[in-house]
Structures are given as C-alpha cells and as structure tokens.
Design a protein around this motif. Structure first.
Motif, PDB file in Angstrom:
ATOM      1  N   THR A 121      55.554 -51.950  41.893  1.00 57.52           N
ATOM      2  CA  THR A 121      56.561 -51.310  42.197  1.00 57.52           C
ATOM      3  C   THR A 121      57.736 -52.313  42.669  1.00 57.52           C
ATOM      4  N   SER A 122      58.953 -51.955  41.802  1.00 54.43           N
ATOM      5  CA  SER A 122      59.992 -53.055  42.103  1.00 54.43           C
ATOM      6  C   SER A 122      61.613 -52.282  42.059  1.00 54.43           C
ATOM      7  N   PHE A 123      62.417 -52.851  42.686  1.00 54.20           N
ATOM      8  CA  PHE A 123      63.852 -52.470  42.699  1.00 54.20           C
ATOM      9  C   PHE A 123      64.680 -53.583  42.445  1.00 54.20           C
ATOM     10  N   THR A 124      65.735 -53.276  41.391  1.00 52.53           N
ATOM     11  CA  THR A 124      66.921 -54.075  40.951  1.00 52.53           C
ATOM     12  C   THR A 124      68.251 -53.185  41.252  1.00 52.53           C
ATOM     13  N   ALA A 125      69.143 -54.095  41.122  1.00 50.85           N
ATOM     14  CA  ALA A 125      70.805 -53.516  41.559  1.00 50.85           C
ATOM     15  C   ALA A 125      71.172 -53.056  40.025  1.00 50.85           C
ATOM     16  N   THR A 126      72.138 -52.234  40.086  1.00 48.97           N
ATOM     17  CA  THR A 126      72.786 -51.549  38.836  1.00 48.97           C
ATOM     18  C   THR A 126      74.287 -51.640  39.221  1.00 48.97           C
ATOM     19  N   ASP A 127      74.686 -51.492  40.355  1.00 47.31           N
ATOM     20  CA  ASP A 127      75.979 -51.248  40.766  1.00 47.31           C
ATOM     21  C   ASP A 127      77.039 -52.234  40.448  1.00 47.31           C
ATOM     22  N   ALA A 128      77.896 -51.931  39.397  1.00 46.68           N
ATOM     23  CA  ALA A 128      78.693 -53.061  39.016  1.00 46.68           C
ATOM     24  C   ALA A 128      80.044 -53.284  39.798  1.00 46.68           C
ATOM     25  N   PHE A 129      80.126 -52.735  40.825  1.00 44.33           N
ATOM     26  CA  PHE A 129      81.024 -52.773  41.989  1.00 44.33           C
ATOM     27  C   PHE A 129      80.627 -53.400  42.967  1.00 44.33           C
ATOM     28  N   ASP A 130      79.567 -53.892  43.267  1.00 42.70           N
ATOM     29  CA  ASP A 130      78.989 -54.689  44.249  1.00 42.70           C
ATOM     30  C   ASP A 130      79.909 -55.931  44.418  1.00 42.70           C
ATOM     31  N   PRO A 131      80.396 -55.852  45.749  1.00 47.66           N
ATOM     32  CA  PRO A 131      81.340 -56.926  46.008  1.00 47.66           C
ATOM     33  C   PRO A 131      80.619 -58.178  46.364  1.00 47.66           C
ATOM     34  N   SER A 132      79.317 -58.352  46.603  1.00 51.93           N
ATOM     35  CA  SER A 132      78.492 -59.658  46.729  1.00 51.93           C
ATOM     36  C   SER A 132      77.366 -59.526  46.087  1.00 51.93           C
TER      37      SER A 132
END
Length: 539
Positions: free
Chosen positions: A397-408
């Motif tokens: 099980t794993s997670f990754t980011a998709t939010d293009a507006f992440d400031p960091s």
C-alpha cells in the motif's frame, strides 16, 4: 494549501495506537480501512461466506474470478439490494454505552450475456457488466465518562505552546484554515464579567506571554466527556468481464474494474463541568467559569481508480473444481475535504462559536495485489462445499502527491516517502480465508451457510495501546463474518436468493494525544446485513 498541514491536523482521531507516528496516523488508518474488504457479490455468494473463487455462474465471479463467467450456460440479469444494521458497544473512562444505525444500499448489480460457440475447443463464452461492493464502512459509536486526568483543551493548548500570541490573534471575521487548530481555539470565546472579574473565557488562553505558553479552558480537568464518532461509505467496483469455456474442463477469464470509493467520518467531543470544578474564583484566575466546550470534525473522501484481474478454473473430474485469480494493484485518485468547529459556553450561558474553512487536498493511493485460490466439491444432488484462501501483501500500500498547487513539493515528497516507509514497516502479508456450503433441500429450495476471516492489516506491535491507568492491550485488528441464506428457483429462470451476514470487529481510538493517560475509546462494532438478490436466467 500545504497537504502536510492537514494530515497533521487530522491525525488526532485516526485511531492512533502506540508505535504509530502522529503525522502519518490519518492516512495509515485510511490504508487499513480500504484494505479491509468483506464477502462480496450476490446473496448466493455472500450466504456461502463469499467463498466463490471456484464456483462460478454467478455475477460475483466478475470481481472474484472472471473465469467463473465461463461456467454460465445462459444469460443472466440480477439486482441485489441490502439493508445494513450497524450496532456497537463502547467503553470510555469506565463508562459504557451502545449505539446503532440502519442504512440501505445496492450490493451487486449485473448483466451477463452468454454465447454458445461450438462443440469442441472454445465451446462458449460470456461477457458481463455491472458492479459489486467491495467494502462497507457503516460504523457508529458513542460513550461518556468522567475524566480526572486531562481535557482536550489542554491538548489544544499544547499545540499552541511556542507560538507568539500575536500570531494567533485574528479579527472577528477571519476564516481559519482547517489545519490551524491553535488559532481557532485561541479565538473561540469572549471576555465576560462574572463575579466582578473580566474573565477571558476562550478555549485556550495565554499563560506566560514571555514564554509563549497557554492553558486550556478546562485546565483543572475533572470534567464529563462525551465522545461520538460516525462513519459511513462504500467501495464499489464497476467491471467489464469476459469468461470462456474450453471443453467443459478449462475456464479462463479477464476483467477490467473501475473503483468508486466514498467515505465520510465525523467526530464530536463534548466536555462539561458537571462536578462544579470550573467556577469563578477570585483567587485563581486560571480556573475559568466554563460550563461546556464542544469540538467537531468532518472528513469527506472520494476516490476513483482502476484495476484488472485474470483467472482460470480447472474441472478435472465431475465432482471437483479448483481455480486461481490474480488481481492487480488498484490505482486510485483520492480527494479529501476536512473541516472543524468549536463552541464554548460560560456559566452564564454566553456562547461563542467558530468554524474553519473546508480544506481540500488530493493524492494517489495504491492498494496491493490480491491472489485468490479456491476449490469446490460437488456432492451430487445434495449440494456443494467450497473454500477460498486469499493473499494480499498490505505492505505494498502506498501514497503519492498529486496537488499541483503544493507550495513545498520537496517536503511533501519526503513526507510521502516517510509515510510509505512507515506503512511497509507496520503492515504485513495478509491471509484471508472463506468457506461455504450449499444444500439442495428440493428442486427449488436451497439452504446455505458460511464463514469468513479477514486478518489484521497491521502487525501486532503496532496494534498495542495503553489505557489511562496503565493497562496495555493489543487490538485484534481482524474481521470475522458469519453468513447464512436461502435460495428459491422459480419457473422460466426466475430466482430469489436471501442472505444474512454478521460482521464482528473491535476498534480502539485515541480521542486526543497526551503525554500520559491519553483517553481511549474502545468499541465492539457489529454489522448485520440482509441481502436479497432477484434475477432471471435465460437462454
């Protein structure tokens, strides 16, 4: 908005147990929840414990083992609605209570078209379209008890310690981010003249401005606490599946699945001065004349994903069949929306309320592969026995980011790297098993029964928790299902199947984290489902 901030904010009520990292707790709890499946499909399948890998000729096969579609000898259309009845008994601070809820839904819906081809080789094939429900998240628990050790307002004050007062102050119309609990708590309240003293009656209040420290409205504890949490949601799979029959011996199938996930979780904590410990005291300004504090949270999750599977069945002799199905990892795009609210009321009945904005963030989640193996023993006209074993490597099980507006993005990527490492360390290889039986009572009536065991996702060491007072326990973490049902076959291919499914599960949630004596809500959660399948079989 930085997603990490929201993850940290939501961690408090995610079932944090000893050994877990607070900043990862919400997503780790999500991973546990979405990995915990239940017996799936139609009433016939679920009445037999969901042990259907080697049976076939039922729409359950479209999800569990698509080779089972090859067993069909005609076309089929079916609808399977259900009624869920959730009940729980909870223990909290030596207090006990019970709760419950009823909710309807659709467990399975499908159409299968059958085509006869020839007398040798590929004799026939079937194609099916519809959906099966993989998981149901209906749970509800509430309890209350006297807390002599701490208050949630102390936990909020601990989060504010080290932050200058000027950074917490906000105007009356300021809208707080869902991750800013210290700011929300510092600004929820008012000054009120009670007993000749202008008390600052806020959820948290300044203690030492030079050290940037704070204390909670119920800093002396000795309060009545009520905790209530509600969960509801489902994980459905829409699928397009094909199965072929080769010489009535070998059956092969494939499926493309679309995951559709919805979940909502709300929690309410109420603290009340039932014992007169928080009254106006001219000699101790830290004892505030507070009557009640309420704190609520609301988390909504939606997800859409994709998966696939391949399966086969082999029928070496007339009375025995076995099969295997491999299910690829499910890739899901997820979105969470989170908000919270606070209310404080003083001894004169003056209330102050504030709510945060609704924060939203997106991420990807991968659920691990599953490998099913099953066997079926036909007992002539008496009936059949069937059993399944399922392997799932929860460590994948794993997670990754998709939010293009992440400031960091660099810190977010590191967060997910650390989160996935924690999952790999805490989760384990899971082995689930199911078994079922069907008896033919007459030409038109069938009696069924079954059992299923779904093992814990987390290792034992990460399911350990300590109650106030020092008692240490290990949460079981598994799910058990007892199932039974009846089947009726009518004229012209019509049939009705009934199933009753009883789920047993235990849970423990840390209401809020403290250095010592963190309050724990323990619950025994039961879910009873009544499933009815109506269908028509035609050639």
């Amino acid at each position: 908005m930085n997603a990490i901030r929201v993850f940290v904010a939501t961690a408090l009520w995610a079932g944090i147990l000893a050994g877990s990292q607070v900043s990862y707790a919400q997503l780790i709890q999500d991973a546990i929840r979405y990995n915990q499946m239940n017996p799936i499909g139609t009433a016939r399948s679920q009445a037999m414990g969901g042990a259907y890998t080697a049976v076939g000729a039922d729409y359950t096969s479209a999800t569990l083992n698509p080779a089972g579609l090859g067993v069909y000898r005609g076309s089929d259309i079916q609808l399977s609605p259900y009624f869920n009845v959730a009940s729980s008994s909870a223990d909290y601070l030596s207090g006990t209570s019970s709760d419950g809820r009823v909710m309807p839904g659709i467990g399975s819906l499908g159409f299968v078209f059958h085509k006869k081809v020839g007398e040798e080789g590929l004799k026939s094939w079937s194609i099916g379209f519809g959906y099966n429900q993989l998981g149901n998240y209906l749970r509800r628990a509430s309890a209350q008890g006297r807390n002599n050790d701490n208050s949630m307002t102390q936990w909020m004050a601990d989060q504010a310690n080290g932050i200058p007062e000027a950074d917490l102050q906000a105007g009356a119309d300021y809208v707080f981010d869902a991750g800013d609990l210290p700011g929300l708590a510092f600004n929820t309240g008012s000054f009120n003249n009670i007993g000749g003293y202008n008390y600052p009656i806020f959820v948290i209040n300044p203690l030492d401005a030079s050290q940037n420290t704070y204390y909670g409205a119920f800093d002396v504890a000795n309060i009545e606490q009520t905790v209530e949490y509600k969960e509801r949601g489902r994980h459905n799979e829409w699928n397009l599946a094909w199965g072929g029959n080769f010489d009535d011996r070998f059956y092969f199938g494939a499926k493309l699945g679309i995951n559709d996930l919805s979940f909502r979780q709300t929690r309410l904590i109420i603290e009340q001065d039932r014992y007169g410990m928080n009254s106006a005291d001219a000699n101790d300004r830290a004892i505030l004349p507070v009557d009640e504090v309420r704190y609520s949270e609301d988390l909504r999750t939606r997800g859409v994903g994709i998966n696939a599977s391949l399966g086969f069945l082999y029928h070496p002799v007339s009375f025995f069949r076995f099969g295997v199905a491999f299910h690829t990892p499910s890739l899901l795009s997820m979105q969470d929306e989170y908000s919270r609210a606070l209310m404080i009321r003083d001894d004169q009945g003056t209330e102050s309320n504030k709510s945060s904005a609704t924060s939203s963030f997106r991420y990807r989640m991968v659920l691990p592969y599953r490998l099913n193996g099953g066997a079926m023993l036909l007992m002539g006209k008496v009936g059949l026995l069937t059993a399944d074993v399922e392997i799932a490597d929860y460590r994948m099980t794993s997670f990754t980011a998709t939010d293009a507006f992440d400031p960091s993005p660099s810190s977010t990527n590191q967060y997910y790297t650390d989160l996935n490492r924690a999952i790999n360390n805490q989760f384990q290889l899971g082995i689930n098993y199911r078994a079922g039986v069907e008896f033919r009572l007459s030409e038109v009536v069938y009696l069924r029964g079954g059992f299923a065991h779904y093992g814990a996702v987390r290792k034992d060491a990460y399911r350990t928790y300590t109650l106030p007072g020092g008692e240490t326990k290990v949460l079981n973490g598994s799910q058990q299902f007892l199932t039974a049902g009846l089947g009726f076959r009518g004229e012209e291919g019509m049939y009705v199947n009934l199933a009753g499914i009883y789920r047993m599960q235990q849970d423990a949630q840390e209401v809020y984290p403290m250095a010592t004596n963190s309050p724990i809500l323990e619950s025994k959660d039961n879910l009873f489902s009544i499933l009815i399948s109506w269908g028509v079989y035609f050639k």
